[in-house]
Design an enzyme around this catalytic site. Structure first.
Site, PDB file in Angstrom:
ATOM      1  N   ASP A  11       0.856  -1.192   0.000  1.00 61.00           N
ATOM      2  CA  ASP A  11       0.000   0.000   0.000  1.00 61.00           C
ATOM      3  C   ASP A  11       0.895   1.247   0.000  1.00 61.00           C
ATOM      4  O   ASP A  11       2.126   1.158  -0.174  1.00 61.00           O
ATOM      5  CB  ASP A  11      -1.022  -0.037   1.152  1.00 61.00           C
ATOM      6  CG  ASP A  11      -0.426   0.333   2.514  1.00 61.00           C
ATOM      7  OD1 ASP A  11       0.807   0.559   2.614  1.00 61.00           O
ATOM      8  OD2 ASP A  11      -1.206   0.404   3.484  1.00 61.00           O
ATOM      9  N   GLY A  20       2.375   0.058   5.991  1.00 65.42           N
ATOM     10  CA  GLY A  20       3.142   0.896   6.915  1.00 65.42           C
ATOM     11  C   GLY A  20       3.825   0.079   8.000  1.00 65.42           C
ATOM     12  O   GLY A  20       5.006   0.252   8.276  1.00 65.42           O
ATOM     13  N   THR A  21       3.060  -0.808   8.608  1.00 66.36           N
ATOM     14  CA  THR A  21       3.602  -1.654   9.683  1.00 66.36           C
ATOM     15  C   THR A  21       3.784  -3.107   9.243  1.00 66.36           C
ATOM     16  O   THR A  21       4.441  -3.883   9.939  1.00 66.36           O
ATOM     17  CB  THR A  21       2.623  -1.680  10.866  1.00 66.36           C
ATOM     18  OG1 THR A  21       1.359  -2.150  10.376  1.00 66.36           O
ATOM     19  CG2 THR A  21       2.446  -0.299  11.472  1.00 66.36           C
ATOM     20  N   GLY A  22       3.134  -3.480   8.165  1.00 64.35           N
ATOM     21  CA  GLY A  22       3.086  -4.887   7.746  1.00 64.35           C
ATOM     22  C   GLY A  22       1.954  -5.630   8.443  1.00 64.35           C
ATOM     23  O   GLY A  22       1.624  -6.764   8.081  1.00 64.35           O
ATOM     24  N   GLY A  57      -1.538  -4.731   8.994  1.00 67.25           N
ATOM     25  CA  GLY A  57      -2.846  -4.810   8.331  1.00 67.25           C
ATOM     26  C   GLY A  57      -2.834  -5.712   7.118  1.00 67.25           C
ATOM     27  O   GLY A  57      -3.750  -6.524   6.914  1.00 67.25           O
ATOM     28  N   HIS A  67       9.870 -23.583  10.125  1.00 66.72           N
ATOM     29  CA  HIS A  67       8.881 -24.180  11.018  1.00 66.72           C
ATOM     30  C   HIS A  67       7.438 -23.942  10.586  1.00 66.72           C
ATOM     31  O   HIS A  67       6.584 -24.778  10.834  1.00 66.72           O
ATOM     32  CB  HIS A  67       9.058 -23.645  12.448  1.00 66.72           C
ATOM     33  CG  HIS A  67      10.275 -24.199  13.119  1.00 66.72           C
ATOM     34  ND1 HIS A  67      10.536 -24.009  14.460  1.00 66.72           N
ATOM     35  CD2 HIS A  67      11.309 -24.949  12.634  1.00 66.72           C
ATOM     36  CE1 HIS A  67      11.678 -24.621  14.776  1.00 66.72           C
ATOM     37  NE2 HIS A  67      12.178 -25.183  13.683  1.00 66.72           N
ATOM     38  N   ARG A 121       1.851 -29.675  12.819  1.00 63.32           N
ATOM     39  CA  ARG A 121       1.360 -28.421  13.422  1.00 63.32           C
ATOM     40  C   ARG A 121       0.721 -27.527  12.369  1.00 63.32           C
ATOM     41  O   ARG A 121      -0.279 -26.858  12.637  1.00 63.32           O
ATOM     42  CB  ARG A 121       2.512 -27.689  14.118  1.00 63.32           C
ATOM     43  CG  ARG A 121       2.971 -28.445  15.346  1.00 63.32           C
ATOM     44  CD  ARG A 121       4.301 -27.989  15.862  1.00 63.32           C
ATOM     45  NE  ARG A 121       4.740 -28.854  16.954  1.00 63.32           N
ATOM     46  CZ  ARG A 121       5.988 -28.909  17.398  1.00 63.32           C
ATOM     47  NH1 ARG A 121       6.930 -28.169  16.843  1.00 63.32           N
ATOM     48  NH2 ARG A 121       6.306 -29.711  18.392  1.00 63.32           N
TER      49      ARG A 121
END
Ligand code: RB5
Length: 146
Positions: free
Chosen positions: A8, A66-68, A70, A98, A136
């Site tokens: 974005d 911006g932060t990763g 969202g 993992h 897992r």
């Protein structure tokens, strides 16, 4: 190797760096992000990248906002996606070893303790360990829709 990449407006410069890095490594990519600072909605870019990934022929996806946060949460809402949001190259490597993450996310406004390119390399160059981690992951994916 081929990647789908989207971002974005919060990660325009980081996306350019990442594309340069992929190019330098000889990794093919499909770029679906915005190259403008004009405000857009990160779920739209997560969805675009995941839809393209599902067409096949991709080894992994890279998402940036911006932060990763969202854009990774958005991608993880989509079936079959395991998008990691590492903060170091150690966690980026583990995301593959993992968690067998098929997407990796970064934040264009985040100050990481090491170059993002190094974190991306750690993820790309690692291999899934299988074994107990496969069990897992199967349990993790069985949580979808609950
Ligand atoms: C956009 O301003 C910003 O909210 C977005 O890039 C991202 O950081 C959200 O998680």
């Amino acid at each position: 190797m081929k990647a789908v990449v989207a971002n974005d407006h919060g990660a325009v410069d980081l996306a350019k760096r990442m594309l340069d890095h992929l190019k330098a490594r000889g990794i093919d990519y499909e770029y679906l992000g915005t190259d403008s600072e004009e405000s857009v909605d990160y779920p739209d870019y997560a969805a675009k990248a995941v839809m393209e990934y599902r067409r096949g022929g991709y080894d992994f996806g890279i998402l940036m906002c911006g932060t990763g946060i969202g854009i990774s949460i958005s991608a993880n809402k989509m079936e079959g996606i395991r998008c990691a949001l590492p903060q170091t190259s150690f966690s980026a490597r583990m995301a593959r070893m993992h968690n067998n993450a098929n997407f990796i996310a970064f934040g264009g406004r985040v100050e990481y303790p090491e170059p993002v390119e190094k974190m991306l390399d750690a993820y790309i160059d690692a291999s899934f360990e299988g074994g107990r981690h496969q069990r897992r992951i199967e349990k993790m994916m069985a949580l979808e829709g609950r």
